[in-house]
Enzyme design. Structure first.
Site, mmCIF file in Angstrom:
data_model
loop_
_atom_site.group_PDB
_atom_site.id
_atom_site.type_symbol
_atom_site.label_atom_id
_atom_site.label_comp_id
_atom_site.label_asym_id
_atom_site.label_seq_id
_atom_site.Cartn_x
_atom_site.Cartn_y
_atom_site.Cartn_z
ATOM 1 N N GLY A 121 0.818 -1.198 0.000
ATOM 2 C CA GLY A 121 0.000 0.000 0.000
ATOM 3 C C GLY A 121 0.854 1.251 0.000
ATOM 4 O O GLY A 121 2.065 1.206 0.212
ATOM 5 N N CYS A 122 0.223 2.377 -0.275
ATOM 6 C CA CYS A 122 0.949 3.644 -0.371
ATOM 7 C C CYS A 122 1.518 4.073 0.980
ATOM 8 O O CYS A 122 2.713 4.357 1.108
ATOM 9 C CB CYS A 122 0.051 4.724 -0.960
ATOM 10 S SG CYS A 122 -1.564 4.882 -0.179
#
Lengths: 349, 349, 349, 349
Positions: free
Chosen positions: C152-153
């Site tokens: 994920g970011c």
């Protein structure tokens, strides 16, 4: 001692509605007695607008005309297209004064409405009852009436920038081109891809060229000012900011008038009208200089090379272009000082 | 009938100064009698701030203490670091009440000032005269005094978010970490590459980690609240927006207190203080919800997994973090209602 | 001569999908053979994304696994939560290599997924097949595999900023607090009030405190690095910009390590990894400095007063936090240079 | 195998210079051998532009023509007004090919330059040597020359939007009105109040009406296209975004041509030119759709009510309006594919 006027706001969960609340809370002669939303009735208004926490505790009412008539003297309609056409006649019938912020009663015939709004308009007899409340132009027609159609945001900026020149015959109305630009709040609180942050931010787009529903509203007033039918070119652009409209208006000069002459003409036309400010020569207004306030600032540049004038007119679209002018209309309607409740300095920076 | 207090503003061409003007123009008991700028004396204030056209016609005065004392009862100093230290003592001597918005009189010793501001501070005897005007914490000390040091923007947001918990002993002060974020106007109107639009827009940066001059100001008050010296970690970030500060404050819990308990504790602590709004469980404040207003909104999240509390505190840096709180201090100093002139609803959207 | 790998992209009408297209069009060893969207199949991709006019003429395909397997060697899944869990197993079965950009295969057990994502997760046997592709940490595990779960970011920014220190035992993992901030594109192209321009602009808000679904993903890797379970405090904030994530990470030091020591430690850890750039002493990275690129920039500030370190880690959320790292994973998977197709200088200003 | 051309960039610390670096680093036939800044010589370029860390390690050179001539084959001048006029002749003399991004060599006479730029211009004999590199209009004149004057940002957007219609005689050139809007980076990296974040953000302003120095540059080319002198109205506006220019161009039609006819005319005119994209009927380009790329996108709306056409033309001011077109000119000059080094998809969102 003055009795306070009781106001109801239909469409309190839109940007126009919530801005009506901000100003009316500050109005010495008005008390808000009902905030109304068909979609969120029953919920506290601060649930959808947390900035109103501890300021406005009221829950939203449903749209119930007899109830509104019992609680209020005047009702503001900040509703989507088509709603006011249905509500306003019954509200007037119920004895309410009505100020409609939508476009439903701005055009003079149902046919014109249908042509530009692509939907059925209010019947002619209802249209005939509404007074078009462009305060600094038609303010004297507003006093004492019961039903006002509040002008659109683009028309307000454009018309305040053009009417004096057209009326004076200083520009050729057939050459008018208006390049208008608006902040994103003009599209309201309804979700759309064009108003999605990652799409609108760092972006500039044009839309509805020659098809914007505000065109006939503008042409109607320009025609009135010119004493003959006026057709113009009108473009709208979406600018990555929340508030603000600028109308950059171009026209061919009729006769020799320099920038200072325009300034003088407009200062004379708007004399005594606090909310229009004419800039001195060499200065042009920016939208931020009217941000959050009811002012319309106007500047000029006459170009001798092309014999054209450029008029720059700026407003805050949610205030002078909607809620602020609606309250100014209430003030005029009631015979009060037109600035009551509206004495806000623009917020800067 | 109340006599109006005459106010002078030194530093009227900065953002703090111009915001003092916006609010004081709306204050029922204050009249602005002089707007002062050492750099632009003689020019109309609306030249540098066109949003004041037709609202404030005055030209800027120079800094001339006898003249100020003749024209005003109270003077606001919205000046760069080091200026108030020189002006305030003579102004007090001349009989003026002084409210200083700079950091010159916030720290208790000249040594502490020199350590963090990297310049010489005001002498101890002058520092001793100033009362630190964090209204909701030290408001009772402000009444009747002549000289107030107005808190910084970051300290205001941070301290209103932490003092009740520290005072109650509910968090361990040695574990406090504050991650603060500010809009770009916090840096003032002076030009810098960091505030150059193309650099600040679409950018997020951290600066002055562990070195910000507001750190000792915060620690001073937290130490007072804890009854023992407090040292904390404090980070500042620049956010691409004009106004707003958020302080996200982290601390280890001392004892078992859930989110609702924090809400109750803070509501009790701030009871009767209109400008602090405590959000209910599950709601966190955003900076836009206090935009343009004097509110400080606070929300909480206790995490059982880590036994930590996160406190979110937001203000408008130019209002509650500067001009608004300065006027609130004037109100308290004069024994007026603390909300006089400050009853503005946040501007939304 | 190298044969090109054929790539398909499911979810081509989201921001992750369209960014995959931008980079893959520039990749010397990849050819895009199918862009897929369940919602817009049949329409040209440039209809919804006019910036692709004259660049990508293809129409969108529907999700049809046999067809994808016939047209492509590798498939990128840039789909909402829950979709990849259903598609990936069959795609692997059909002989495709799969790189999943969603969160469906990042957590090690279905129970953990259900706890944080509030929905049913993929079965354990499918989870076991996926390799977590945090390139600079687990890059050697990626080579040659068929199924990668792209991080994920927030986890990418956070973990690249914390793993070396945790692995070295220089910080106490039980004291980790991460204050993360993201641009609005992190929420995707789906409409929401929080991403409505007039709400998000000039606003800073906190959300999902202690509840963000990226928390277990981060803790999983930190636990792996620490060799013991790690629990941390993690906050997320929405910043008014389109792209960029900053993770401001705080932790108590274990032992005496100054800022330069951290810089040296990280430079050694990331030696040879082009996409991680460690700033020199006194410099902190800003999100704009990695904008549009696959870089992760990291800076440090050790504070002797509090014995804590602050680590600032920034990425472009759509690139290193999504599409860029996914392609980097493809490169590692295939044994290519990890920078292939990703050699873009950040866009500045 | 192709020998690489060695390029030097004077003005490497401005936005144009740094964007030249971004694109040239990606150019297969060019190698940057010197980055030059008179103000920052000696410092690493990444000190002022941290996004170049680990990408470009070079220190900035001083302006030393013999040294440049020894190190480079071609020099780009991205310098303030007046600098290129002094440097270019000696550089040509020294055997360098010169591409000037400033306005110093765009106008055909020194008198015209002095009239609009309010400073002395380059001598006539030097002006005569420069070829005006509006690639899609004068591209065939560029091939093989040594000295190119790269068009301005506003002229590029405006002229690509108007030249085909003027050349075809479809519009009356005496009626042209151009309402142009630019992002703030157009003003460069030099500090100014107008580009100060808190002033430019959430603001829209007009400037230099009828006085912008790009007016004669545009009229020169339009006159060339029309075969007779053209005078037009031209307005410039500052929009709160970093990059992007939109020229909204209005003109009276000569003859009956509908929107589709304009589309067809322009598609024919720009056939084979990759960087101009003509939108289909009913679609208008937005600046974000060319962001970061060398594209110029154009759309049309013919209005039968007013017999006018509105042309919308958008570019990225730093790319097609500066660095990108300069490299395109290099490509044409050298006889390479005009897209070499410029094959960047616009960055979206």
């Amino acid at each position: 001692m003055t009795t306070q006027v009781r106001a109801a706001i239909v469409g309190s969960t839109g940007y126009g509605g919530v801005e009506l609340i901000r100003f009316l809370l500050n109005h010495p002669q008005v008390i808000i007695t009902s905030v109304i939303s068909s979609s969120s009735a029953g919920a506290p208004i601060s649930e959808g607008f947390p900035h109103l926490n501890a300021i406005m505790q009221e829950s939203l009412d449903a749209v119930d005309i007899p109830l509104i008539a019992a609680k209020a003297d005047v009702v503001f309609l900040a509703t989507p297209a088509g709603v006011a056409a249905k509500l306003a006649p019954d509200m007037l019938e119920a004895g309410l004064k009505v100020i409609d912020l939508s476009g439903d009663f701005r055009l003079k015939t149902p046919e014109l409405y249908t042509q530009w709004y692509k939907r059925e308009g209010a019947p002619q007899e209802d249209l005939d009852k509404a007074v078009f409340g462009l305060c600094e132009v038609y303010g004297d027609q507003v006093q004492g009436v019961d039903f006002i159609s509040n002008p659109g945001c683009y028309p307000t900026a454009t018309l305040l920038g053009l009417v004096p020149a057209v009326k004076a015959g200083w520009i050729d109305p057939s050459t008018i081109i208006v390049d208008a630009k608006s902040g994103v709040s003009g599209g309201g609180r309804g979700l759309s891809l064009g108003a999605h942050y990652a799409e609108a931010n760092e972006n500039l787009s044009a839309y509805k060229l020659n098809r914007h529903q505000h065109i006939p509203e503008i042409e109607q007033v320009l025609s009135d000012a010119a004493g003959k039918p006026v057709t113009m070119t009108f473009s709208t652009h979406l600018v990555p900011m929340t508030r603000g409209i600028m109308a950059t208006c171009y026209a061919q000069l009729s006769g020799a008038h320099d920038t200072q002459a325009f300034i003088d003409l407009y200062r004379q036309y708007y004399e005594g009208r606090k909310f229009v400010r004419i800039r001195e020569q060499g200065k042009l207004p920016a939208t931020k200089e009217v941000w959050g306030s009811n002012y319309c600032d106007i500047g000029f540049a006459v170009d001798e090379r092309t014999n054209r004038v450029t008029v720059i007119s700026v407003i805050d679209n949610v205030v002078k272009g909607a809620a602020g002018q609606a309250i100014q209309n209430l003030n005029l309607m009631m015979g009060w000082d037109e600035t009551a409740g509206l004495n806000f300095t623009p917020v800067y920076p």
